[in-house]
Design an enzyme around this catalytic site. Structure first.
Site, PDB file in Angstrom:
ATOM      1  N   GLY A   1      44.853  40.149  51.539  1.00 11.89           N
ATOM      2  CA  GLY A   1      45.598  41.237  50.917  1.00 11.89           C
ATOM      3  C   GLY A   1      47.043  41.283  51.352  1.00 11.89           C
ATOM      4  O   GLY A   1      47.917  41.752  50.601  1.00 11.89           O
TER       5      GLY A   1
ATOM      6  N   GLU B   1      48.733  38.942  49.087  1.00 10.32           N
ATOM      7  CA  GLU B   1      48.758  39.539  47.749  1.00 10.32           C
ATOM      8  C   GLU B   1      49.870  40.578  47.631  1.00 10.32           C
ATOM      9  O   GLU B   1      50.525  40.688  46.591  1.00 10.32           O
ATOM     10  CB  GLU B   1      47.399  40.149  47.434  1.00 10.32           C
ATOM     11  CG  GLU B   1      46.331  39.087  47.180  1.00 10.32           C
ATOM     12  CD  GLU B   1      44.953  39.672  46.976  1.00 10.32           C
ATOM     13  OE1 GLU B   1      44.343  39.398  45.921  1.00 10.32           O
ATOM     14  OE2 GLU B   1      44.473  40.419  47.871  1.00 10.32           O
TER      15      GLU B   1
ATOM     16  N   GLU C   1      39.713  34.390  51.312  1.00 11.71           N
ATOM     17  CA  GLU C   1      38.552  35.159  50.882  1.00 11.71           C
ATOM     18  C   GLU C   1      37.327  34.301  50.605  1.00 11.71           C
ATOM     19  O   GLU C   1      36.191  34.716  50.857  1.00 11.71           O
ATOM     20  CB  GLU C   1      38.898  35.980  49.629  1.00 11.71           C
ATOM     21  CG  GLU C   1      39.828  37.162  49.858  1.00 11.71           C
ATOM     22  CD  GLU C   1      41.293  36.783  49.825  1.00 11.71           C
ATOM     23  OE1 GLU C   1      42.141  37.695  49.831  1.00 11.71           O
ATOM     24  OE2 GLU C   1      41.609  35.570  49.794  1.00 11.71           O
TER      25      GLU C   1
END
Length: 262
Positions: free
Chosen positions: A107, A110, A130
């Site tokens: 994240g 991201e 992930e």
């Protein structure tokens, strides 16, 4: 304690992730980030934003322990909210610069992908790990990464979950600039200040044209560009820029820095 801090330097605001030890995203940090981004989007005095996680690291991803306690329905809602928050970062009407130190993983990467420009430390490590947990990125990793570095390279990073160092990230186009670790924030801030001196309406239009045009066909993208060009042409900053060019030559315009219309 607050997990998001806003540090204002004139027209540039730094969004500082402050959730030690790893700046992992949990619900509280996500909510604070969402509130901060909405505040910035509505503040006409803000002309550029820097995303920063501190000298040690940017962000190491989601709070895996919190995710492990969720069922499918709960995690769907949690993911939807985080995806929406990162999308709001991407849609800020001003330039967004990410200053990446240490780890930018999951994240964290991201969030960095939602920025317009990424400055990385020489010792930074980036990746979407992930798949190593048996899952996939859910907050823009499969989509923004693909658009940034291309399908084949994106699949390699997504399918292996491997980390890349700053030098490889630069070669891939994953980051835009690599500097010594102690210069990352200052470099990002300096670039943000430079952009903040530009014509705000034109910068907002460029973001909209590039981001939305990339998601449409060429004809639709050109139509969007034409519409945005016409709108920007009527602004005071356009008058200033054109007049300065005719009187003094290129690159000498000084834009007034007025607040954006809300």
């Amino acid at each position: 304690m607050p997990r998001i801090r806003l540090d204002t330097d004139g027209p540039v605001v730094t969004v500082r992730l402050d959730h030690p030890p790893m700046n992992a995203f949990d619900t509280a940090q996500r909510r604070e980030l969402a509130a901060a981004v909405r505040e910035l989007a509505d503040d006409g005095e803000v002309r550029a934003v820097v995303l920063y996680g501190g000298e040690r690291l940017f962000a190491a991803g989601a709070d895996v322990g919190a995710l492990a306690a969720m069922g499918p329905e709960e995690v769907r809602g949690w993911n939807r909210a985080l995806q929406r928050t990162f999308d709001e970062v991407a849609r800020l009407p001003v330039p967004v610069v990410a200053a990446l130190t240490g780890y930018a993983l999951g994240g964290g990467l991201e969030l960095a992908l939602a920025a317009d420009y990424r400055v990385a430390a020489e010792d930074a490590q980036l990746g979407q790990p992930e798949v190593l947990l048996g899952i996939i990125p859910g907050s823009g990793g499969t989509q923004r990464l693909t658009r940034l570095i291309g399908p084949s390279r994106a699949k390699n990073l997504l399918m292996t979950g491997r980390r890349v160092d700053a030098a490889e990230a630069l070669c891939l186009g994953l980051v835009d600039e690599v500097v010594p670790a102690n210069e990352v924030y200052d470099t990002a801030l300096r670039y943000a200040r430079k952009l903040a001196e530009g014509p705000s309406a034109a910068l907002e239009a460029i973001k909209e044209a590039v981001d939305h045009g990339a998601d449409s066909g060429l004809s639709a993208g050109l139509a969007l560009e034409r519409s945005l060009f016409t709108g920007v042409f009527g602004t005071a900053d356009a008058g200033t820029g054109i007049r300065s060019f005719l009187e003094h030559g290129p690159g000498k315009a000084r834009f007034d820095g007025r607040a954006r219309d809300n």
